[in-house]
Write a protein that holds these residues in place. Structure first.
Motif, short mmCIF file in Angstrom:
data_model
loop_
_atom_site.label_atom_id
_atom_site.label_comp_id
_atom_site.label_asym_id
_atom_site.label_seq_id
_atom_site.Cartn_x
_atom_site.Cartn_y
_atom_site.Cartn_z
N GLN A 48 57.00 43.57 21.39
CA GLN A 48 57.93 44.68 21.56
C GLN A 48 57.73 45.39 22.89
O GLN A 48 56.62 45.43 23.42
N ASP A 49 58.81 45.98 23.38
CA ASP A 49 58.72 46.77 24.61
C ASP A 49 58.24 48.18 24.30
O ASP A 49 57.86 48.49 23.17
N THR A 50 58.25 49.06 25.30
CA THR A 50 57.67 50.39 25.16
C THR A 50 58.29 51.19 24.04
O THR A 50 57.60 51.86 23.26
N SER A 51 59.62 51.16 23.92
CA SER A 51 60.30 51.95 22.89
C SER A 51 60.14 51.35 21.50
O SER A 51 60.35 52.03 20.50
N GLY A 52 59.80 50.06 21.45
CA GLY A 52 59.75 49.36 20.18
C GLY A 52 61.10 48.84 19.73
O GLY A 52 61.19 48.15 18.70
N LEU A 53 62.15 49.12 20.50
CA LEU A 53 63.49 48.68 20.13
C LEU A 53 63.80 47.27 20.61
O LEU A 53 64.62 46.57 20.02
N GLY A 54 63.17 46.88 21.71
CA GLY A 54 63.47 45.59 22.32
C GLY A 54 62.33 44.60 22.19
O GLY A 54 61.18 44.98 21.93
N THR A 55 62.65 43.33 22.40
CA THR A 55 61.66 42.26 22.36
C THR A 55 61.67 41.52 23.69
O THR A 55 62.74 41.18 24.20
N TYR A 56 60.47 41.29 24.26
CA TYR A 56 60.37 40.52 25.48
C TYR A 56 60.69 39.06 25.18
O TYR A 56 60.00 38.40 24.40
N ALA A 57 61.76 38.56 25.80
CA ALA A 57 62.24 37.20 25.56
C ALA A 57 62.68 36.58 26.87
O ALA A 57 63.88 36.42 27.12
N PRO A 58 61.74 36.24 27.77
CA PRO A 58 62.12 35.78 29.11
C PRO A 58 63.02 34.55 29.10
O PRO A 58 63.88 34.42 29.98
N ALA A 59 62.84 33.66 28.15
CA ALA A 59 63.64 32.43 28.13
C ALA A 59 65.11 32.71 27.85
O ALA A 59 65.98 31.88 28.17
N LYS A 60 65.42 33.88 27.27
CA LYS A 60 66.79 34.22 26.96
C LYS A 60 67.37 35.29 27.88
O LYS A 60 68.54 35.65 27.75
N VAL A 61 66.53 35.80 28.79
CA VAL A 61 66.95 36.90 29.65
C VAL A 61 66.94 36.54 31.13
O VAL A 61 67.83 36.93 31.88
N LEU A 62 65.94 35.78 31.56
CA LEU A 62 65.73 35.53 32.99
C LEU A 62 66.38 34.24 33.47
O LEU A 62 66.31 33.20 32.81
N SER A 63 66.97 34.31 34.65
CA SER A 63 67.47 33.12 35.35
C SER A 63 67.47 33.43 36.84
O SER A 63 67.31 34.58 37.25
N VAL A 64 67.64 32.38 37.64
CA VAL A 64 67.73 32.55 39.09
C VAL A 64 68.97 31.82 39.58
O VAL A 64 69.15 30.61 39.32
N ALA A 65 69.84 32.55 40.28
CA ALA A 65 71.06 31.96 40.83
C ALA A 65 71.49 32.77 42.04
O ALA A 65 71.27 34.00 42.09
#
Length: 237
Positions: A48-65
């Motif tokens: 969980q992130d700082t607020s507890g509301l979100g989840t760290y999910a780099p494979a679904k969030v990060l890309s390079v273009a």
């Protein structure tokens, strides 16, 4: 301010800073491949992130273009997905100069901060945040925690440094943190925003680009989606 990646050493405030890391994000990476295309970066994943509301999910969030590291924040199954990146891994720094060129969408529910976080993971060692927008698209302001003030799950900040930049983050801007011995300076497009001699860490810190859900604002809108695009990052010691 330069629009292209700064390469080489920099002299600032009477000190020559030696470049230790520079990334221009020239290698494309689709969702789920950033870790393999950029193996030197560290990633938060699965908690969980700082607020507890979100989840760290780099494979679904990060890309390079198109020369940008993109954070694409959104919800899946009602859970906001976010990402945090350590560009030069968990490398410890005892002083550092960090510059990023970036822009964001205007999006409620999410925030972005460039930070220097204790290598010890002990908040009592301090924290330096710049740039930090409390919601995507707002004008950023710096924050710096006073080492040794941790109590009751909080630290004290030098409130005098929390001066907002003159512009918001909807267009590209360059934010620079200069953490030197006895002082931290915060620059926006080369102009000094504020500085502190009170909230200055003395123990090793790591560089982190952290996207997460907002704090102290309640639930994240389930239909909210937004982007942070980092054009480049340079780090000097």
């Amino acid at each position: 301010m330069p629009t292209t990646l700064p390469v080489g050493d920099v002299t600032s405030n009477g000190r020559t800073w030696r470049q230790s890391y520079a990334e221009d994000f020239t290698k494309p990476a689709a969702l789920g491949t950033v870790a393999s295309v950029y193996p030197g970066m560290g990633l938060y994943d699965g908690f969980q992130d700082t607020s507890g509301l979100g989840t760290y999910a780099p494979a679904k969030v990060l890309s390079v273009a198109d020369g940008n590291l993109d954070f694409d924040f959104h919800s899946e199954d009602g859970r906001p997905l976010v990402a945090a990146v350590m560009p030069d891994g968990y490398a410890p720094h005892t002083t550092a100069r960090v510059s990023i060129r970036y822009k964001t969408t205007v999006t409620d529910g999410y925030k972005f901060v460039g930070m220097l976080w204790p290598s010890s993971d002990e908040w009592n060692d301090g924290e330096i945040d710049w740039p930090e927008s409390l919601t995507l698209g707002a004008s950023p302001r710096p924050a710096s925690a006073i080492p040794g003030t941790y109590a009751n799950r909080h630290v004290k900040y030098d409130r005098s440094v929390q001066v907002h930049a003159k512009t918001d983050t909807t267009e590209y801007h360059v934010a620079t943190t200069e953490w030197d011995t006895g002082i931290v300076r915060f620059y926006w497009d080369g102009e000094l925003v504020s500085c502190t001699t009170e909230a200055v860490p003395t123990k090793p810190m790591r560089v982190t680009l952290q996207g997460e859900t907002w704090t102290d604002h309640g639930a994240v809108p389930t239909d909210a989606s937004g982007t942070v695009s980092v054009d480049w990052i340079s780090i000097w010691n």
